[in-house]
Design an enzyme around this catalytic site. Sequence first.
Site, PDB file in Angstrom:
ATOM      1  N   LYS A  94     -20.600  13.440   5.014  1.00  0.00           N
ATOM      2  CA  LYS A  94     -19.194  13.076   4.781  1.00  0.00           C
ATOM      3  C   LYS A  94     -19.470  11.228   4.416  1.00  0.00           C
ATOM      4  O   LYS A  94     -20.341  11.050   5.255  1.00  0.00           O
ATOM      5  CB  LYS A  94     -18.165  13.282   5.421  1.00  0.00           C
ATOM      6  CG  LYS A  94     -16.915  13.130   4.928  1.00  0.00           C
ATOM      7  CD  LYS A  94     -16.413  14.359   3.912  1.00  0.00           C
ATOM      8  CE  LYS A  94     -15.172  14.374   3.268  1.00  0.00           C
ATOM      9  NZ  LYS A  94     -14.803  15.285   2.649  1.00  0.00           N
TER      10      LYS A  94
ATOM     11  N   ASP B 127     -13.632  13.459  -2.782  1.00  0.00           N
ATOM     12  CA  ASP B 127     -12.664  13.527  -2.016  1.00  0.00           C
ATOM     13  C   ASP B 127     -11.454  12.652  -2.102  1.00  0.00           C
ATOM     14  O   ASP B 127     -11.107  12.260  -3.394  1.00  0.00           O
ATOM     15  CB  ASP B 127     -13.075  13.536  -0.536  1.00  0.00           C
ATOM     16  CG  ASP B 127     -12.161  13.727   0.668  1.00  0.00           C
ATOM     17  OD1 ASP B 127     -12.291  15.113   0.812  1.00  0.00           O
ATOM     18  OD2 ASP B 127     -11.545  13.105   1.421  1.00  0.00           O
TER      19      ASP B 127
HETATM   20  P1  NDP Z   1      -6.381  13.224  -3.889  1.00  0.00           P
HETATM   21  O1  NDP Z   1      -6.548  11.745  -3.709  1.00  0.00           O
HETATM   22  O2  NDP Z   1      -6.491  13.701  -5.248  1.00  0.00           O
HETATM   23  O3  NDP Z   1      -4.976  13.474  -3.528  1.00  0.00           O
HETATM   24  C1  NDP Z   1      -4.589  13.127  -2.109  1.00  0.00           C
HETATM   25  C2  NDP Z   1      -2.976  13.435  -2.292  1.00  0.00           C
HETATM   26  O4  NDP Z   1      -2.526  13.543  -0.935  1.00  0.00           O
HETATM   27  C3  NDP Z   1      -2.242  12.709  -2.844  1.00  0.00           C
HETATM   28  O5  NDP Z   1      -1.221  13.290  -3.446  1.00  0.00           O
HETATM   29  C4  NDP Z   1      -1.931  11.647  -2.014  1.00  0.00           C
HETATM   30  O6  NDP Z   1      -0.583  10.792  -2.141  1.00  0.00           O
HETATM   31  C5  NDP Z   1      -1.558  12.616  -0.674  1.00  0.00           C
HETATM   32  N1  NDP Z   1      -2.075  11.760   0.561  1.00  0.00           N
HETATM   33  C6  NDP Z   1      -3.193  11.158   0.792  1.00  0.00           C
HETATM   34  N2  NDP Z   1      -3.149  10.625   2.120  1.00  0.00           N
HETATM   35  C7  NDP Z   1      -1.887  10.689   2.394  1.00  0.00           C
HETATM   36  C8  NDP Z   1      -1.083  10.225   3.575  1.00  0.00           C
HETATM   37  N3  NDP Z   1      -1.806   9.655   4.502  1.00  0.00           N
HETATM   38  N4  NDP Z   1       0.142  10.842   3.607  1.00  0.00           N
HETATM   39  C9  NDP Z   1       0.760  11.422   2.713  1.00  0.00           C
HETATM   40  N5  NDP Z   1       0.212  11.833   1.696  1.00  0.00           N
HETATM   41  C10 NDP Z   1      -1.369  11.493   1.529  1.00  0.00           C
HETATM   42  O7  NDP Z   1      -7.506  14.201  -2.983  1.00  0.00           O
HETATM   43  P2  NDP Z   1      -7.702  15.414  -2.829  1.00  0.00           P
HETATM   44  O8  NDP Z   1      -6.578  16.325  -3.671  1.00  0.00           O
HETATM   45  O9  NDP Z   1      -9.161  15.590  -3.520  1.00  0.00           O
HETATM   46  O10 NDP Z   1      -7.965  15.786  -1.456  1.00  0.00           O
HETATM   47  C11 NDP Z   1      -6.757  16.234  -0.491  1.00  0.00           C
HETATM   48  C12 NDP Z   1      -7.066  16.868   0.765  1.00  0.00           C
HETATM   49  O11 NDP Z   1      -8.176  18.226   0.384  1.00  0.00           O
HETATM   50  C13 NDP Z   1      -8.004  16.142   1.627  1.00  0.00           C
HETATM   51  O12 NDP Z   1      -7.645  16.259   3.114  1.00  0.00           O
HETATM   52  C14 NDP Z   1      -9.459  16.375   1.260  1.00  0.00           C
HETATM   53  O13 NDP Z   1     -10.239  15.977   2.224  1.00  0.00           O
HETATM   54  C15 NDP Z   1      -9.228  18.001   1.092  1.00  0.00           C
HETATM   55  N6  NDP Z   1     -10.396  18.260   0.449  1.00  0.00           N
HETATM   56  C16 NDP Z   1     -10.567  18.095  -0.985  1.00  0.00           C
HETATM   57  C17 NDP Z   1     -11.563  18.756  -1.576  1.00  0.00           C
HETATM   58  C18 NDP Z   1     -11.807  18.368  -2.938  1.00  0.00           C
HETATM   59  O14 NDP Z   1     -12.696  19.194  -3.598  1.00  0.00           O
HETATM   60  N7  NDP Z   1     -11.277  17.440  -3.934  1.00  0.00           N
HETATM   61  C19 NDP Z   1     -12.454  19.483  -0.904  1.00  0.00           C
HETATM   62  C20 NDP Z   1     -12.030  20.101   0.375  1.00  0.00           C
HETATM   63  C21 NDP Z   1     -11.179  19.597   0.773  1.00  0.00           C
HETATM   64  P3  NDP Z   1      -0.761   9.141  -2.542  1.00  0.00           P
HETATM   65  O15 NDP Z   1      -1.518   9.219  -3.964  1.00  0.00           O
HETATM   66  O16 NDP Z   1       0.380   8.622  -2.460  1.00  0.00           O
HETATM   67  O17 NDP Z   1      -1.650   8.684  -1.641  1.00  0.00           O
END
Ligand code: NDP
Length: 446
Positions: free
Chosen positions: A126, A166
């Site tokens: 990571k 991510d």
């Molecule tokens: P994105 O950046 O596309 O989206 C993240 C989302 O979560 C946004 O809506 C963001 O809101 C919100 N968010 C992030 N940090 C916070 C916080 N501290 N408090 C509240 N809301 C928050 O990321 P992904 O969708 O790719 O990833 C989301 C999760 O899934 C993570 O845990 C990631 O590790 C996990 N994941 C992702 C994979 C992938 O293929 N993308 C694979 C496996 C796991 P805002 O825009 O306001 O920050």
Amino acid sequence: MEKIIQQFLDEVKQRNQNEPEFMQAVTEVAENVIPYIVKNDIYYGQNILLRMVEPERVVFFRVPWIDDQNEIKVNRGYRIEMNSAIGPYKGGLRFHPSVNLSVLKFLAFEQVFKNSLTTLPMGGGKGGSDFDPKGKSDKEVMRFCQSFMSELFRHIGPNRDIPAGDIGVGGREIGYLFGQYKRLKNEFTGVLTGKGVSWGGSLIRPEATGYGVVYFTQKMLENIGTSLEGKKVVLSGSGNVAQYAAEKVIQLGGIVNTLSDSGGYIYDRDGINSEKLKYIMDLKNIKRGRIEEYIKQYPTAEFHAKKTPWEIPCDVAIPCATQNELHKEDALMLIKNGCVCVGEGANMPSTPEAIHEFTVNKILFAPGKASNAGGVAVSGLEMAQNSLRYNWTRDEVDTRLKNIMSDIHQSCVEYGQEDGYVNYVKGANIAGFVKVADAMLAQGVV
Ligand code: NDP
């Protein structure tokens, strides 16, 4: 047994001071895996878990870049190469101000188990930076990505370490990172996954994590004789994972009532249908707007500022935002309101106290390392297609994804049985551990 586990955790904590997220992930695994090691002679006395919690390599570097006002900025870059026993390091890059060594080590550690569960030959890693892409221009993001890759390129490669996206790293960032890697190495190779389809990407990769978590959730429900059809689903996040999880829930006949971002959550009691979801995707992916703008477009919906959606009654909850976003009180509220199933889309979104409540109340609960493995699984399929110099169709990739999620579910059921209740956390930890531990033992003291 408790004493053995505590001694192990004390030793790990001693070496990893001030790393709470990493210790949280290690504690959960140790509680399931140490009793299994003690019962199985081949693992006992090999210090195998102590070896697994130590990264094989950590790269930590300076990322200087110039913003649109011509000011020089400095961020920190990291890559944790955690375990390569079953394949090259594989895992995403996160760009978010909260990124630090503890967060990335927890993610890399979880990734080792997750990648093992997919049955594909991928080790765990990571990386990322404390850079915040939010509010930055495309040019600023490009300059940052180019500087980040100017150091990272010497540590990665298609047979060594293959990063992906991510939080904060989507198609735009992968494009800039790949472009810089190609210039520096003068090679067009599958060194990153999540690439655009016209330049080496796989169909279904953007959808894979979100679709995968819903396929897994559907499997858990089928296991107790029901399905997502007609179920009320509460989702958090509105990024890559949340958007495609919502799309798949709608396709399978479920009702999506909520989505969120760090500003708060929207509640649409009529359900967020395909047309409304398209509005959200454009808002987030093209306009890069905030989720609260939804209520201007759909005024019958509500926006709850600075809150998470777990207070809304539902049958199924799918947290897809970030780590530790669902606490004990949220779990109790969900259970009280009739929620029967929780599938984690994000990595470690539920706190240990919340997981405890789900488990003692016999709620179907899938940890992210099992239920969100669809993303890295399709990344593995992207690597396979890059090696073959061939593209599979959308249906071919989707069928493989479904089969992998079904196999992971089956492994969890096999290793997680507890008097008629499937403890998916235990199942995922032990099933993920066995494959990596066997490879490490076969390779000597590594
Ligand atoms: P994105 O950046 O596309 O989206 C993240 C989302 O979560 C946004 O809506 C963001 O809101 C919100 N968010 C992030 N940090 C916070 C916080 N501290 N408090 C509240 N809301 C928050 O990321 P992904 O969708 O790719 O990833 C989301 C999760 O899934 C993570 O845990 C990631 O590790 C996990 N994941 C992702 C994979 C992938 O293929 N993308 C694979 C496996 C796991 P805002 O825009 O306001 O920050």
